[in-house]
Design an enzyme around this catalytic site. Structure first.
Site, PDB file in Angstrom:
ATOM      1  N   LYS A   1       6.726   0.187   3.410  1.00 54.67           N
ATOM      2  CA  LYS A   1       7.607  -0.595   4.266  1.00 54.67           C
ATOM      3  C   LYS A   1       9.083  -0.243   4.086  1.00 54.67           C
ATOM      4  O   LYS A   1       9.874  -0.343   5.022  1.00 54.67           O
ATOM      5  CB  LYS A   1       7.423  -2.095   3.963  1.00 54.67           C
ATOM      6  CG  LYS A   1       6.067  -2.603   4.316  1.00 54.67           C
ATOM      7  CD  LYS A   1       5.530  -3.611   3.319  1.00 54.67           C
ATOM      8  CE  LYS A   1       4.785  -2.956   2.188  1.00 54.67           C
ATOM      9  NZ  LYS A   1       4.188  -3.867   1.219  1.00 54.67           N
TER      10      LYS A   1
ATOM     11  N   LYS B   1       8.139  -6.874   6.640  1.00 54.88           N
ATOM     12  CA  LYS B   1       7.079  -6.713   7.642  1.00 54.88           C
ATOM     13  C   LYS B   1       7.483  -7.363   8.964  1.00 54.88           C
ATOM     14  O   LYS B   1       7.196  -6.840  10.043  1.00 54.88           O
ATOM     15  CB  LYS B   1       5.779  -7.325   7.108  1.00 54.88           C
ATOM     16  CG  LYS B   1       5.182  -6.505   5.965  1.00 54.88           C
ATOM     17  CD  LYS B   1       4.080  -7.268   5.259  1.00 54.88           C
ATOM     18  CE  LYS B   1       3.406  -6.439   4.181  1.00 54.88           C
ATOM     19  NZ  LYS B   1       2.631  -7.248   3.237  1.00 54.88           N
TER      20      LYS B   1
ATOM     21  N   GLU C   1       0.573   1.759  10.840  1.00 57.51           N
ATOM     22  CA  GLU C   1      -0.292   0.581  11.023  1.00 57.51           C
ATOM     23  C   GLU C   1      -0.555  -0.142   9.696  1.00 57.51           C
ATOM     24  O   GLU C   1      -0.626  -1.368   9.646  1.00 57.51           O
ATOM     25  CB  GLU C   1      -1.611   1.020  11.677  1.00 57.51           C
ATOM     26  CG  GLU C   1      -2.537  -0.078  12.087  1.00 57.51           C
ATOM     27  CD  GLU C   1      -1.984  -0.970  13.197  1.00 57.51           C
ATOM     28  OE1 GLU C   1      -1.468  -2.044  12.834  1.00 57.51           O
ATOM     29  OE2 GLU C   1      -2.072  -0.623  14.391  1.00 57.51           O
TER      30      GLU C   1
ATOM     31  N   PHE D   1       0.105   8.182  -5.539  1.00 55.91           N
ATOM     32  CA  PHE D   1      -1.231   8.224  -6.148  1.00 55.91           C
ATOM     33  C   PHE D   1      -1.502   6.883  -6.839  1.00 55.91           C
ATOM     34  O   PHE D   1      -2.015   6.819  -7.927  1.00 55.91           O
ATOM     35  CB  PHE D   1      -1.247   9.411  -7.136  1.00 55.91           C
ATOM     36  CG  PHE D   1      -2.611   9.851  -7.590  1.00 55.91           C
ATOM     37  CD1 PHE D   1      -3.602  10.177  -6.692  1.00 55.91           C
ATOM     38  CD2 PHE D   1      -2.884   9.978  -8.951  1.00 55.91           C
ATOM     39  CE1 PHE D   1      -4.857  10.604  -7.128  1.00 55.91           C
ATOM     40  CE2 PHE D   1      -4.125  10.405  -9.407  1.00 55.91           C
ATOM     41  CZ  PHE D   1      -5.121  10.717  -8.487  1.00 55.91           C
TER      42      PHE D   1
ATOM     43  N   ASP E   1       8.957  -8.930   0.888  1.00 58.20           N
ATOM     44  CA  ASP E   1       7.900  -8.114   1.504  1.00 58.20           C
ATOM     45  C   ASP E   1       7.563  -8.646   2.905  1.00 58.20           C
ATOM     46  O   ASP E   1       7.505  -7.873   3.871  1.00 58.20           O
ATOM     47  CB  ASP E   1       6.665  -8.143   0.593  1.00 58.20           C
ATOM     48  CG  ASP E   1       5.495  -7.381   1.183  1.00 58.20           C
ATOM     49  OD1 ASP E   1       5.524  -6.147   1.153  1.00 58.20           O
ATOM     50  OD2 ASP E   1       4.560  -8.020   1.686  1.00 58.20           O
TER      51      ASP E   1
ATOM     52  N   GLY F   1      -4.319  -5.598  -7.977  1.00 57.16           N
ATOM     53  CA  GLY F   1      -3.630  -4.525  -7.244  1.00 57.16           C
ATOM     54  C   GLY F   1      -3.045  -4.950  -5.906  1.00 57.16           C
ATOM     55  O   GLY F   1      -2.733  -4.115  -5.070  1.00 57.16           O
TER      56      GLY F   1
ATOM     57  N   THR G   1       4.143   5.946  -1.304  1.00 53.66           N
ATOM     58  CA  THR G   1       4.828   5.586  -2.560  1.00 53.66           C
ATOM     59  C   THR G   1       5.201   4.096  -2.500  1.00 53.66           C
ATOM     60  O   THR G   1       5.178   3.489  -1.424  1.00 53.66           O
ATOM     61  CB  THR G   1       6.091   6.457  -2.785  1.00 53.66           C
ATOM     62  OG1 THR G   1       6.984   6.268  -1.694  1.00 53.66           O
ATOM     63  CG2 THR G   1       5.739   7.924  -2.929  1.00 53.66           C
TER      64      THR G   1
END
Ligand code: HSE
Length: 347
Positions: free
Chosen positions: A125, A225, A149, A11, A221, A207, A96
């Site tokens: 991820k 990916k 995606e 959330f 990160d 954000g 999450t």
């Protein structure tokens, strides 16, 4: 009209972005795709909102309430991990925060969903980086879909492009800017001449950054990916899956204002580039000509696929942000449901 019963886990920026998009697209989904989405539960780390009707939760009330613990459907301390197998639902949407260490809590949620016969859509991820092969196998064994995606390139349809639109070609290499936060920081250092730390703070406030921003800055990160892209698009069936520790990663922490400005004077830009070429996987700062199609600015991501027939194709779009990532999540849901309806009609 098909009813799609959804359990949402997470959330945060993307989870809320997804709920907003579900409200916004309600009539569009019904009119164009004949889909009626019901959010039957939304889980956070300290509890969940659980619907007691067949029509799902009133999402608007979840998004507008000041103190979520006051919401009538809030159940304290209930865990998504325990509830996923018990609840009836078609799709678990797992959003999450990414944890590249052990993939949790997302990994457990995805395992529970697939094992209990639910399709999964995720933009997380961590589980894919930690357990790519296991999760693909688990989905196949349980005849479930696992779509992700939104995990790479935010709104950009990277996997659809490679799998669907480039079907006739063999993709040979992938190169791109896969992290919106670092690209935002490097762009702000050039355009506004602001220091690294301030630009990072802005990215966090907007954000874009991960909960642990070192994931962004240190290339973790982007490397995650790159791993997902490589295993999904470049790997041939006879080849093994690549692992995270095979990727050479370099941070952007040491990029100075002087270096950025010097590049600018020479019509170059410093970008955090991820590449999978000739068996080598790398993430690190690179000098690119300003005119390079990869040299996008702000939170944009760019990805170049090099293939045998189609040559080089570069796709550019918003790589981070709640609404943008939610667009990919919603597309995955539509894709899964169209496939499910087709299978049903063929039987
Ligand atoms: N922190 C990530 C980024 C979010 O900045 O690209 C999207 O994966």
């Amino acid at each position: 009209m098909a009813d799609v019963r959804i359990i949402l886990v997470g959330f945060g920026t993307v989870g809320k972005g997804f709920l907003n998009v579900v409200i916004e697209k309600k009539s569009f989904l019904k009119e164009i795709y004949g889909l009626n989405l019901h959010i039957n539960a939304v889980f956070k780390s300290d509890g969940g909102f659980i619907s007691n009707t067949n029509t799902g939760l009133d999402i608007q009330s979840l998004l507008s309430i000041k103190d979520y613990k006051e919401h009538p459907q809030w159940v304290k301390d209930v865990k998504a991990y325990d509830k996923i197998p018990e609840m009836e639902a078609d799709i678990v949407v797992e959003l999450t925060p990414t944890n590249i260490g052990d993939g949790e809590p997302g990994l457990g949620h995805i395992r529970q969903a697939l094992k209990s016969g639910k399709d999964v859509v995720t933009a997380n991820k961590g589980p894919l980086v930690v357990a790519f092969q296991e999760l693909i196998t688990l989905a196949e064994e349980n005849k479930r879909f696992l779509h992700y995606e939104g995990a790479v390139g935010g709104a950009i349809p990277v996997f659809s492009l490679a799998r669907e639109n480039l079907k006739s070609s063999k993709i040979i290499s992938i190169e791109g800017i896969l992290n919106g936060t670092t690209n935002f920081i490097l762009s702000r250092m050039v355009s506004e001449k602001i220091p690294f730390e301030i630009a990072l703070k802005e990215a966090q406030e907007l954000g874009y950054a991960e909960r642990d921003p070192s994931y962004d800055i240190d290339g973790i990160d982007a490397a995650g990916k790159l791993l997902i892209l490589t295993n999904t698009i470049l790997r041939r069936p006879e080849e093994r899956f690549v692992k995270f520790d095979e990727i050479k990663i370099e941070s952007i922490r040491n990029i100075t204002q002087e270096a950025v400005e010097l590049a600018e004077e020479n019509n170059l830009v410093i970008k955090h580039v991820a590449s999978a070429k000739e068996g080598k996987l790398e993430v690190g700062p690179k000098l690119l000509p300003k005119t390079s199609p990869l040299a996008v600015s702000s939170t944009l991501n760019s990805i170049t696929f090099k293939s045998d027939l189609a040559g080089e194709i570069t796709i550019i779009g918003e790589g981070a942000g709640g609404r943008e990532t939610a667009s990919a999540v919603l597309t995955d849901i539509i894709t899964i449901f169209k496939k499910r309806i087709k299978t049903k009609n063929n039987n």
